[in-house]
Design a protein around this motif. Structure first.
Motif, mmCIF file in Angstrom:
data_model
loop_
_atom_site.group_PDB
_atom_site.id
_atom_site.type_symbol
_atom_site.label_atom_id
_atom_site.label_comp_id
_atom_site.label_asym_id
_atom_site.label_seq_id
_atom_site.Cartn_x
_atom_site.Cartn_y
_atom_site.Cartn_z
ATOM 1 N N ILE A 61 0.920 -1.005 0.126
ATOM 2 C CA ILE A 61 -0.212 0.030 0.384
ATOM 3 C C ILE A 61 0.923 1.632 0.109
ATOM 4 O O ILE A 61 0.518 1.909 -0.679
ATOM 5 N N GLY A 62 2.029 1.212 0.806
ATOM 6 C CA GLY A 62 2.505 2.248 0.970
ATOM 7 C C GLY A 62 3.614 2.898 -0.221
ATOM 8 O O GLY A 62 3.541 3.912 -1.066
ATOM 9 N N VAL A 63 4.037 1.529 -1.077
ATOM 10 C CA VAL A 63 4.659 1.746 -2.446
ATOM 11 C C VAL A 63 3.650 2.147 -3.350
ATOM 12 O O VAL A 63 3.984 3.496 -4.385
ATOM 13 N N VAL A 64 2.797 1.333 -3.621
ATOM 14 C CA VAL A 64 1.389 2.335 -4.549
ATOM 15 C C VAL A 64 1.139 3.774 -4.330
ATOM 16 O O VAL A 64 1.068 4.203 -4.449
ATOM 17 N N VAL A 65 1.024 3.824 -3.185
ATOM 18 C CA VAL A 65 -0.254 5.426 -3.015
ATOM 19 C C VAL A 65 0.862 6.325 -3.096
ATOM 20 O O VAL A 65 0.943 7.347 -4.161
ATOM 21 N N ASP A 66 2.067 5.886 -2.547
ATOM 22 C CA ASP A 66 3.393 6.807 -3.829
ATOM 23 C C ASP A 66 4.154 7.070 -4.331
ATOM 24 O O ASP A 66 3.882 8.239 -4.865
ATOM 25 N N TYR A 67 3.695 5.990 -5.570
ATOM 26 C CA TYR A 67 4.115 6.196 -7.052
ATOM 27 C C TYR A 67 2.184 6.638 -7.918
ATOM 28 O O TYR A 67 2.423 7.138 -8.568
ATOM 29 N N VAL A 68 1.530 5.988 -7.269
ATOM 30 C CA VAL A 68 0.166 6.844 -7.764
ATOM 31 C C VAL A 68 0.161 8.087 -6.522
ATOM 32 O O VAL A 68 -0.546 8.890 -7.714
ATOM 33 N N ALA A 69 0.215 8.687 -6.187
ATOM 34 C CA ALA A 69 -0.845 10.056 -5.899
ATOM 35 C C ALA A 69 -0.076 11.247 -6.442
ATOM 36 O O ALA A 69 -0.744 12.380 -6.764
ATOM 37 N N ALA A 70 1.136 11.436 -6.570
ATOM 38 C CA ALA A 70 1.823 12.407 -7.644
ATOM 39 C C ALA A 70 1.228 12.293 -8.744
ATOM 40 O O ALA A 70 0.256 13.251 -9.804
ATOM 41 N N SER A 71 1.230 10.959 -9.640
ATOM 42 C CA SER A 71 1.057 11.096 -11.413
ATOM 43 C C SER A 71 -0.393 10.788 -11.579
ATOM 44 O O SER A 71 -1.495 11.847 -12.355
ATOM 45 N N MET A 72 -1.395 10.715 -9.996
ATOM 46 C CA MET A 72 -2.416 11.161 -10.770
ATOM 47 C C MET A 72 -2.790 12.640 -10.606
ATOM 48 O O MET A 72 -3.979 13.155 -10.950
ATOM 49 N N SER A 73 -2.632 12.655 -9.363
ATOM 50 C CA SER A 73 -2.942 14.604 -9.459
ATOM 51 C C SER A 73 -1.793 15.830 -10.385
ATOM 52 O O SER A 73 -2.422 16.216 -10.733
ATOM 53 N N ALA A 74 -1.047 14.858 -11.656
ATOM 54 C CA ALA A 74 -0.075 15.790 -12.700
ATOM 55 C C ALA A 74 -1.564 15.119 -13.434
ATOM 56 O O ALA A 74 -1.182 16.076 -14.303
ATOM 57 N N GLN A 75 -1.545 14.472 -13.149
ATOM 58 C CA GLN A 75 -3.057 14.110 -15.129
ATOM 59 C C GLN A 75 -3.995 14.624 -14.784
ATOM 60 O O GLN A 75 -4.619 14.735 -15.845
ATOM 61 N N ARG A 76 -4.325 14.560 -13.535
ATOM 62 C CA ARG A 76 -5.728 15.162 -12.867
ATOM 63 C C ARG A 76 -5.429 17.312 -13.738
ATOM 64 O O ARG A 76 -6.693 17.758 -14.091
ATOM 65 N N ALA A 77 -4.054 17.288 -13.494
ATOM 66 C CA ALA A 77 -4.003 18.552 -13.513
ATOM 67 C C ALA A 77 -3.905 18.889 -15.825
ATOM 68 O O ALA A 77 -3.424 20.164 -15.809
ATOM 69 N N GLY A 78 -3.949 18.068 -15.859
ATOM 70 C CA GLY A 78 -3.728 17.966 -17.750
ATOM 71 C C GLY A 78 -1.797 17.978 -17.650
ATOM 72 O O GLY A 78 -1.354 18.191 -18.803
ATOM 73 N N ALA A 79 -0.709 17.646 -16.532
ATOM 74 C CA ALA A 79 0.507 17.658 -17.559
ATOM 75 C C ALA A 79 0.255 16.162 -18.646
ATOM 76 O O ALA A 79 0.406 15.735 -18.689
ATOM 77 N N SER A 80 2.108 16.544 -19.137
ATOM 78 C CA SER A 80 2.409 16.609 -20.287
ATOM 79 C C SER A 80 3.759 15.747 -19.355
ATOM 80 O O SER A 80 3.572 15.383 -18.315
ATOM 81 N N ARG A 81 4.062 14.962 -20.441
ATOM 82 C CA ARG A 81 5.336 14.221 -20.513
ATOM 83 C C ARG A 81 6.611 14.740 -19.787
ATOM 84 O O ARG A 81 7.159 15.051 -18.917
ATOM 85 N N HIS A 82 6.836 16.074 -20.100
ATOM 86 C CA HIS A 82 7.436 17.152 -20.235
ATOM 87 C C HIS A 82 7.599 17.123 -18.419
ATOM 88 O O HIS A 82 8.397 17.745 -17.478
ATOM 89 N N GLY A 83 6.526 17.698 -17.516
ATOM 90 C CA GLY A 83 6.117 17.541 -16.978
ATOM 91 C C GLY A 83 5.762 16.933 -15.787
ATOM 92 O O GLY A 83 6.873 17.016 -14.506
ATOM 93 N N ILE A 84 5.720 15.648 -16.273
ATOM 94 C CA ILE A 84 6.267 14.480 -15.149
ATOM 95 C C ILE A 84 7.316 14.498 -15.220
ATOM 96 O O ILE A 84 8.125 14.157 -13.590
ATOM 97 N N VAL A 85 7.686 14.273 -16.325
ATOM 98 C CA VAL A 85 9.879 14.053 -16.463
ATOM 99 C C VAL A 85 10.594 15.394 -15.206
ATOM 100 O O VAL A 85 11.072 15.397 -14.300
ATOM 101 N N GLY A 86 10.225 16.774 -15.857
ATOM 102 C CA GLY A 86 10.135 17.437 -14.882
ATOM 103 C C GLY A 86 10.524 17.855 -13.110
ATOM 104 O O GLY A 86 10.846 17.992 -12.713
ATOM 105 N N ALA A 87 8.962 17.133 -13.050
ATOM 106 C CA ALA A 87 9.023 16.893 -11.643
ATOM 107 C C ALA A 87 10.081 15.929 -10.860
ATOM 108 O O ALA A 87 10.417 16.144 -9.956
ATOM 109 N N ALA A 88 10.110 14.484 -11.657
ATOM 110 C CA ALA A 88 11.119 14.093 -11.698
ATOM 111 C C ALA A 88 12.354 14.561 -11.381
ATOM 112 O O ALA A 88 13.001 13.910 -10.302
#
Length: 159
Positions: A61-88
């Protein structure tokens, strides 16, 4: 030999606890590894199979939530691949810039990546904040799971 296994188990748990706040270290899996090693060192007498099983579920649960929370928030805001890579990338840079960098560099990285992709400052800011918020939520849940795991481990030893 048992003492050495316990020392390694405790070290894994301590490094895992530190890793819950540092994105470079897999905190929850390290904590689980330490608990599993401690249970194995005692032939699962003090820390039983059920306890290890519950902690395995918490670790997943801890691992899944850690990865899913940021990507779901980014996707809901309409993030592109560049935005997600920039966050990483911002997260990685933040590790080397202290606490404030660790907190705010993912936001800056996502916003910069999104701005590069779309040249829209408002969108970049929205994606940056959403990604940052997701990272904070994911980290908070990961910390809660990690300390719950440590608490269950200590309770299993004491009771």
């Amino acid at each position: 030999m048992t003492e050495l296994l316990w020392v390694v188990a405790v070290l894994l748990i301590v490094v895992g606890a530190i890793g819950t706040a540092l994105p470079a270290l897999p905190g929850v899996p390290l904590i689980f590894g330490g608990v599993l090693l401690a249970a194995w060192a005692e032939d699962f007498q003090r820390i039983g199979g059920w306890t290890v099983g519950v902690l395995a579920v918490l670790a997943v649960i801890g691992v899944v939530v850690d990865y899913v929370a940021a990507s779901m928030s980014a996707q809901r805001a309409g993030a592109s691949r560049h935005g997600i890579v920039g966050a990483a990338l911002g997260t990685v840079v933040g590790i080397f810039t202290g606490l404030w960098g660790l907190v705010f560099m993912p936001l800056a990285g996502a916003a910069i990546g999104e701005f590069i992709a779309h040249r829209d400052a408002l969108r970049a800011g929205r994606v940056g904040v959403a990604t940052w918020f997701g990272l904070l939520i994911g980290t908070a849940v990961k910390i809660a799971v990690a300390f719950t795991m440590i608490g269950v481990f200590v309770a299993a030893l004491v009771l």
